[in-house]
Motif scaffolding. Structure first.
Motif, PDB file in Angstrom:
ATOM      1  N   ALA A 212       0.841  -1.200   0.000  1.00 55.86           N
ATOM      2  CA  ALA A 212       0.000   0.000   0.000  1.00 55.86           C
ATOM      3  C   ALA A 212       0.878   1.252   0.000  1.00 55.86           C
ATOM      4  O   ALA A 212       1.817   1.362   0.783  1.00 55.86           O
ATOM      5  CB  ALA A 212      -0.914  -0.003   1.220  1.00 55.86           C
ATOM      6  N   GLU A 213       0.590   2.163  -0.914  1.00 59.34           N
ATOM      7  CA  GLU A 213       1.356   3.397  -1.027  1.00 59.34           C
ATOM      8  C   GLU A 213       0.957   4.344   0.116  1.00 59.34           C
ATOM      9  O   GLU A 213      -0.204   4.756   0.205  1.00 59.34           O
ATOM     10  CB  GLU A 213       1.068   4.043  -2.391  1.00 59.34           C
ATOM     11  CG  GLU A 213       1.544   5.464  -2.560  1.00 59.34           C
ATOM     12  CD  GLU A 213       3.049   5.631  -2.414  1.00 59.34           C
ATOM     13  OE1 GLU A 213       3.809   4.729  -2.809  1.00 59.34           O
ATOM     14  OE2 GLU A 213       3.463   6.676  -1.863  1.00 59.34           O
ATOM     15  N   PRO A 214       1.895   4.675   0.991  1.00 61.63           N
ATOM     16  CA  PRO A 214       1.514   5.442   2.183  1.00 61.63           C
ATOM     17  C   PRO A 214       1.026   6.863   1.908  1.00 61.63           C
ATOM     18  O   PRO A 214       0.285   7.429   2.716  1.00 61.63           O
ATOM     19  CB  PRO A 214       2.788   5.463   3.032  1.00 61.63           C
ATOM     20  CG  PRO A 214       3.872   4.918   2.211  1.00 61.63           C
ATOM     21  CD  PRO A 214       3.293   4.233   1.029  1.00 61.63           C
ATOM     22  N   THR A 215       1.396   7.444   0.767  1.00 59.80           N
ATOM     23  CA  THR A 215       0.973   8.829   0.505  1.00 59.80           C
ATOM     24  C   THR A 215      -0.427   8.901  -0.107  1.00 59.80           C
ATOM     25  O   THR A 215      -0.977   9.981  -0.273  1.00 59.80           O
ATOM     26  CB  THR A 215       1.934   9.525  -0.484  1.00 59.80           C
ATOM     27  OG1 THR A 215       1.849   8.852  -1.753  1.00 59.80           O
ATOM     28  CG2 THR A 215       3.363   9.493   0.008  1.00 59.80           C
ATOM     29  N   SER A 216      -0.998   7.747  -0.472  1.00 59.76           N
ATOM     30  CA  SER A 216      -2.178   7.728  -1.326  1.00 59.76           C
ATOM     31  C   SER A 216      -3.484   7.664  -0.537  1.00 59.76           C
ATOM     32  O   SER A 216      -3.540   7.083   0.546  1.00 59.76           O
ATOM     33  CB  SER A 216      -2.070   6.494  -2.240  1.00 59.76           C
ATOM     34  OG  SER A 216      -3.228   6.281  -2.977  1.00 59.76           O
ATOM     35  N   ALA A 217      -4.547   8.245  -1.086  1.00 56.09           N
ATOM     36  CA  ALA A 217      -5.851   8.249  -0.405  1.00 56.09           C
ATOM     37  C   ALA A 217      -6.443   6.847  -0.284  1.00 56.09           C
ATOM     38  O   ALA A 217      -7.209   6.559   0.627  1.00 56.09           O
ATOM     39  CB  ALA A 217      -6.819   9.168  -1.152  1.00 56.09           C
TER      40      ALA A 217
END
Lengths: 168, 761
Positions: free
Chosen positions: B706-711
Motif C-alpha cells: 500500500a502506497e503510504p501517501t495515497s488516499a
C-alpha cells in the motif's frame, strides 16, 4: 455527378426493411446512417480492423468493404440484434462482461459478432483455431487475453463442458 | 467494502449491448463534413493554392487555405496543465492551417462539404504550388551545423537540452581495474492505434461554441481552443463522450481548434471533422523515437563506478509535449540503478517528420529499452547472473528522490522479481536454455521498470469532485478525470461507495465530461487518475457524509458522532440500530416544509505528493534462427501499483500494456521514405500491430505494498505495463541466441542483419 439510389430490401435484426440507398454506400454507412445502428464502428474503413463486423446470412463480414446494395435480399445481424426479443443479454455478451473483456468498447461489437459466428457453428475449436478465427480484429486495450477467455468459455459452456469452461 | 474487489465495470453492459455512444454516434446527420489537405513535401513553404476547381464541385460549401487566416494565433497542443509562469508554458508553435510546411502531412488547407465523398473529391481538386527546402529526418543529422532548420528560435533544431550531473564522472573513471561497457540503443517511431480515430464536431449557439470531441483532456482542450481562436475561454464548451481509446494521442489538442475555427467561419454551422486512419498515423501524434548512448564503468565485483547517458529524442516537426518525454526517461536513469558518479544529457530535436507527443509510458519505455538492454550487456561482460546483478544494483529500500520526495518504501523490486521467477519457472528454464545449438532455440529473459505516478512537482496536480444526493439515496459523482477505456469510472464508483457508505449500484458516475458542468480536472495522463481523483473523492465523500449526518441529527436528535452511514442506511453506532434509510433521509431533506436542503458536496484536492510505481516483465521465446523469427511462448508482468482497487480491471489493464509492449519489441515501426519524408506504412495492414495470433497467454501478477501517501493506497498502473516488455523479450532472445539486439523492434529484418554479423546464418 448526380447521385444514384437503389431500393435495398433486407432483413435487419429480424425485421424486414426497405429503403432507397445511395449505390456508393457501404453496408457500414447504410446501417449507421440510414438505420442508426451505431454499434457498427468505423476504425479504418478498408477492412483492416474488424470494428464494423456484422453477420450477413450468418457469415461475418467487414461491413465497411461490403456494398450496401449487396445486402439486398440478405439477413443482416448486428450487435443490437444479438440480445433476445425482450432485450435479454446473450451468453457471449455476458461472458465479455464477466471476463472483463471490455475496455474502451470500440472494437467490442465487431469482436462479439465474430464470436457469435464461431459459436453458432457448434464446433469445439482448439486455442490456436480460436486465435486464428478472431485474428481479423484489432484491439489496443485488452491484449486479446480476456476476449479469448470469454469466447473459449462460452464455446465450452454451449457444448455442456462447464467444468472445463470454469478452468479457462 | 468495494475497493479491492472485482466489481463489474459500470459501463460494460452498455458496451456489450451496443448502446454506448461515441462522438460520431452523437453527431447530427445535417453536419457539414470537413477534410484536411495535407502537405506533400517535407519542408518548405506554400506559394499558392488554387481552390477554384474544388469550389466548383456541387456540394462544396467552402475551401479554406492557410492564406485565409486573418489573425495568426499560435497555440501549444500538449495536454499539460496551463502554467501561469510564462517560462514554464508549452511552446506555442501551431496554427490551425500553415503556409510554412514542416513535415509531409502538415495541415495547409481544409474543405467543408455536404458529405464525405464530395469533400474527398474537392481535396483532390486543390492545386498547391510549393517552394521546397531541404529536409532532415535523422535526429543526429538534424543537430549538425548546416542542417535544414525547422524553427528559427531553435538553432541546430534543438528544442531543449537538459543535464543531470552527480559526483565527478571524469575523475571516477580513472579508478584502476574498471570495465567499460558501451552501447547505442534505438527505439522506433510508433503510433497509438486507438481503434477510434480522432474525431470531433463543433457548432455555435449565440456567441458560444460547443465542441464534442474524442479527447482525454476536455478542460485542457477548452483552454487551447480559446488560445488558438483568440476568444474568451468561457465562450467554449467542450464535451467528452465515451472514447475509443487514447493512449496519449488524445492527450494532445489535435484538430479541435481547426474544427472550431471552420465552424466559426461558417456562421456557427455544425461541422464534423473525422480523421481517417491513414492521417491518424501521420498527422496526429506518434511516440518519440529515442537514440540512447550509454557508457558504464563497472568494478569486477559488479558495482557501478560511473555512468553516462546521452539521449537524442526525435520530436518531429512541432513541439507538442516536447522535452518532457525525453527528460522523464533520462530522469529515471540515475534513480533505477543509483551510482555516485553520473552524467546525463537529454536532447529533444526537431526533424521533418510526424509530430511526437505523449504515448503510454511517456519516455519510460524508451528509457527502459536502453537501460535494460545495457544492464544485460554489463552482466554478461562481468559474467554475472543478470538477475543477481540487478538485485545488487537496483534502487535500495529507503531511496528518496530529492526533487519529488518520492520514496521506495518496501523491498518491492525483489518481491516483484521473486514472483516473476516463480510464475515462469525461471531458474529451471534459464539453466535448461544455456549453451544451446541448432536452428530452433529457446530463451528466457527479464527486465525491470520504474515509473513515476502523476506530474507533481513538475506541474500542477489538482482534482475536483462533485457529489449530488438523489431522493432515493443514490448519488451522482462527477470528476474531471476521464474514462478512456481503462476503467476509471468503475474505480471512482468503488471509492465513492466506500467513502460515503452506500452500495456501489447506488453510485452513478457521470461518465461524460462537459466543461460547462463538470468540475475542473486536467484529465487522463501520467497514470494519475486513480491516485489523484482518489484524494478529491475521499475528501468530497467525507464532506457529503458529514452533511448527511448533520441532517440525520436534525431528524433523529442523535448526535452526529453516534451516527454513521452503512450500506445505504443511517445507523446508530452505539447499538447498531438502523434509524432510517438514506433514501428516506434524502427525500425528507429535499421536500421538508421546515428545512429543505439539497444535499451536495464539492471540493478540490490539490495534490503535493507523488509515488513511484514498480515492476518487471519475464519473457520466454523460441527463436527460429534461419527464418529470423521469434515466437513468444510466455509473458508475465509483475506490478507493485500499491493497493489494487479492482483486481479484474487491473489485470485487464496490464494485459493491454503488455500487448503494446509486444508490438514495441517485435513488430511496430512507422517508416518514412528517406527520399521524400512520406510515411510508408500508415495503415493497419502494413503497420504491424500485434494481433490475436502474436500473443501467448498473458499473465499479470501484483505485489500490493500500500502506497503510504495515497488516499486509497494506490498508485500508477495505466502506463507501467508497457514499460519493461520489449527489453525482456530482447533479453530472452539474447539467452536463446547469444546475440544482443540493440534496435527495436526486433523484427526479422534486424535479426537477419545481426545473425549475419554474428555468423549464425
Amino acid at each position: 455527378m448526380s447521385k444514384q439510389y437503389k431500393l435495398v430490401r433486407c432483413t435487419i435484426n429480424g425485421k424486414q426493411v426497405e429503403k432507397m440507398i445511395d449505390v456508393r454506400a457501404s453496408l457500414t454507412d447504410m446501417l449507421r446512417d440510414d438505420y442508426r445502428l451505431t454499434s457498427i464502428k468505423k476504425g479504418c474503413e478498408v477492412g483492416e480492423c474488424g470494428a464494423c463486423n456484422v453477420l450477413v446470412n450468418g457469415e461475418c463480414f467487414n461491413s465497411c468493404i461490403y456494398l450496401a446494395v449487396w445486402a439486398d435480399g440478405k439477413e443482416i445481424l448486428t450487435l443490437e440484434g444479438l440480445a433476445g426479443p425482450n432485450g435479454e443479454i446473450s451468453d457471449i455478451q455476458q461472458a465479455f462482461i464477466d471476463e472483463a473483456a471490455v475496455q474502451c468498447g470500440f472494437c467490442t461489437p465487431g469482436f462479439i459478432m465474430s464470436a457469435a459466428e464461431i459459436l453458432e457453428s457448434g464446433r469445439e475449436y482448439s486455442d490456436d483455431e480460436i486465435r486464428k478465427l478472431m485474428s481479423g480484429h484489432l484491439c489496443r486495450c485488452t491484449g486479446y487475453e480476456n476476449i479469448f477467455r470469454a469466447v473459449k468459455k462460452t464455446m465450452l459452456r454451449r457444448l455442456g463442458k462447464n467444468a472445463e469452461a470454469d478452468a479457462v | 467494502m468495494y475497493v479491492g474487489k472485482k466489481a463489474t465495470r459500470v459501463d460494460a453492459y452498455d458496451k456489450v449491448m451496443g448502446r454506448t455512444k461515441y462522438t460520431d454516434d452523437l453527431c447530427d446527420k445535417g453536419a457539414y463534413i470537413a477534410q484536411i489537405l495535407h502537405a506533400t513535401i517535407a519542408n518548405g513553404r506554400v506559394k499558392s493554392i488554387d481552390t477554384s476547381a474544388a469550389e466548383a464541385i456541387p456540394g462544396v460549401v467552402k475551401v479554406f487555405t492557410c492564406f485565409d487566416l486573418k489573425e495568426k494565433h499560435y497555440f501549444p497542443t500538449a495536454g499539460h496543465p496551463w502554467s501561469t509562469d510564462e517560462s514554464h508554458q508549452d511552446v506555442a508553435d501551431r496554427l490551425v492551417l500553415t503556409d510554412r510546411v514542416r513535415f509531409y502531412g502538415d495541415d495547409i488547407a481544409a474543405v467543408v462539404a455536404e458529405d464525405e465523398v464530395i469533400a474527398a473529391q474537392a481535396i483532390r481538386a486543390i492545386k498547391v504550388e510549393y517552394e521546397e527546402y531541404p529536409f532532415v529526418l535523422d535526429v543526429l543529422d538534424a543537430m549538425k551545423d548546416g542542417a535544414p532548420q525547422l524553427h528559427e528560435a531553435y538553432p541546430n533544431n534543438i528544442l531543449k537540452h537538459t543535464t543531470i550531473r552527480k559526483g565527478n564522472y571524469e575523475e571516477a573513471i580513472k579508478e584502476p581495474g574498471l570495465i567499460k561497457v558501451e552501447g547505442w540503443y534505438d527505439t522506433p517511431t510508433v503510433q497509438h492505434c486507438h481503434i477510434e480515430n480522432f474525431i470531433c464536431f463543433a457548432e455555435m449557439t449565440g456567441d458560444r461554441i460547443k465542441i464534442v470531441t474524442s479527447t482525454q483532456i476536455p478542460h485542457i482542450v477548452r483552454r487551447v481552443v480559446g488560445q488558438a481562436l483568440g476568444i474568451e475561454w468561457g465562450r467554449i464548451q467542450v464535451i467528452k463522450p465515451y472514447i475509443g481509446g487514447g493512449f496519449g494521442n488524445k492527450q494532445d489538442v489535435l484538430y479541435e481548434p481547426l474544427c472550431a475555427w471552420l465552424c466559426m467561419q461558417l456562421g456557427g454551422h455544425l461541422v464534423k471533422l473525422d480523421v481517417p486512419r491513414e492521417d491518424t498515423f501521420v498527422s496526429t501524434r506518434v511516440r518519440h523515437a529515442i537514440r540512447s548512448h550509454i557508457i558504464s564503468w563497472v568494478r569486477p565485483d559488479g558495482t557501478y563506478a560511473a555512468r553516462k547517458l546521452e539521449a537524442f529524442s526525435d520530436q518531429g516537426a512541432y513541439a507538442s509535449h516536447g522535452h518532457s518525454i525525453c527528460a522523464k526517461g533520462v530522469g529515471a536513469f540515475p534513480q533505477l540503478y543509483p551510482c555516485d558518479n553520473v552524467e546525463c544529457d537529454a536532447y529533444t530535436v526537431f526533424t521533418n517528420k510526424s509530430v511526437a507527443g505523449a504515448m503510454r509510458g511517456y519516455g519510460i519505455p524508451q528509457a527502459m529499452w536502453a537501460t535494460e538492454c545495457h544492464t544485460e550487456e554489463v552482466a554478461a561482460k562481468l559474467g554475472m547472473d543478470p538477475i543477481q546483478f540487478r538485485r545488487k544494483n537496483l534502487m535500495p529500500v529507503g531511496y528518496t528522490d530529492p526533487f519529488s520526495k518520492n520514496e521506495l518504501y518496501s523491498d518491492t523490486f525483489n518481491q516483484c522479481i521473486d514472483k516473476g521467477m516463480e510464475a515462469t519457472d525461471y531458474l529451471r528454464k534459464y539453466q535448461a536454455y544455456q549453451n544451446q545449438t541448432g536452428d530452433i532455440r529457446r530463451g528466457i529473459g527479464m527486465a525491470v521498470f520504474w515509473y513515476n505516478t502523476a506530474v507533481w512537482p513538475i506541474s500542477l496536480e489538482t482534482s475536483s469532485c462533485r457529489m449530488v444526493l438523489n431522493q432515493d439515496g443514490s448519488l451522482q459523482v462527477q470528476v474531471g478525470e476521464t474514462e478512456i477505456g481503462q476503467g476509471a469510472d468503475t474505480a471512482f464508483a468503488q471509492m465513492t461507495a466506500d467513502v460515503v457508505g452506500i452500495p456501489m449500484e447506488k453510485v452513478h458516475v457521470v461518465s461524460c465530461q462537459d466543461t460547462d458542468i463538470t468540475p475542473f480536472g486536467t484529465g487522463a495522463y501520467a497514470s494519475r487518475q486513480t491516485y489523484t481523483a482518489g484524494f478529491s473523492i475521499r475528501q468530497t465523500g467525507s464532506l457529503l457524509k458529514e452533511r448527511i449526518l448533520n441532517y440525520a441529527h436534525e431528524l433523529t436528535r442523535m448526535p452526529p458522532y453516534n451516527l454513521d452511514i452503512v450500506d445505504g442506511n443511517i445507523v446508530r453506532t452505539t447499538d447498531g440500530r438502523v434509524l432510517m434509510t438514506l433514501g428516506e433521509l434524502a427525500t425528507e431533506a429535499l421536500y421538508s416544509l421546515t428545512h429543505s436542503q439539497h444535499i451536495t458536496a464539492e471540493s478540490t484536492a490539490q495534490i503535493k505528493s507523488n509515488a513511484y510505481s514498480f515492476g518487471c516483465t519475464f519473457a520466454e521465446v523460441e527463436v527460429d534462427i534461419p527464418l529470423c523469427k521469434v515466437k513468444l511462448l510466455d509473458l508475465v508482468n509483475v506490478h507493485d501499483a500499491g493497493t489494487i482497487i479492482n483486481p479484474a480491471l487491473a489485470e485487464a489493464q496490464v494485459h493491454g500494456g503488455m500487448s503494446m509492449g509486444i508490438g514495441y519489441g517485435l513488430s511496430e515501426k512507422l517508416l518514412f521514405d528517406p527520399k521524400s519524408g512520406k510515411a510508408l506504412n500508415n495503415n493497419l495492414l502494413d503497420y504491424k500491430l500485434s494481433t490475436f495470433m502474436d500473443h501467448p497467454r498473458l499473465r499479470a501478477f501484483f505485489v500490493e505494498n500500500a502506497e503510504p501517501t495515497s488516499a486509497f493506497g494506490t498508485k500508477a498502473l495505466g502506463e507501467p505495463p508497457t514499460c519493461s516488455v520489449a527489453p525482456a523479450i530482447r533479453n530472452a532472445i539474447y539467452q536463446a541466441t547469444g546475440v544482443f539486439i540493440d534496435e527495436a523492434p526486433v523484427n526479422p529484418h534486424i535479426l537477419f542483419r545481426r545473425f549475419k554479423e554474428e555468423e549464425l546464418i
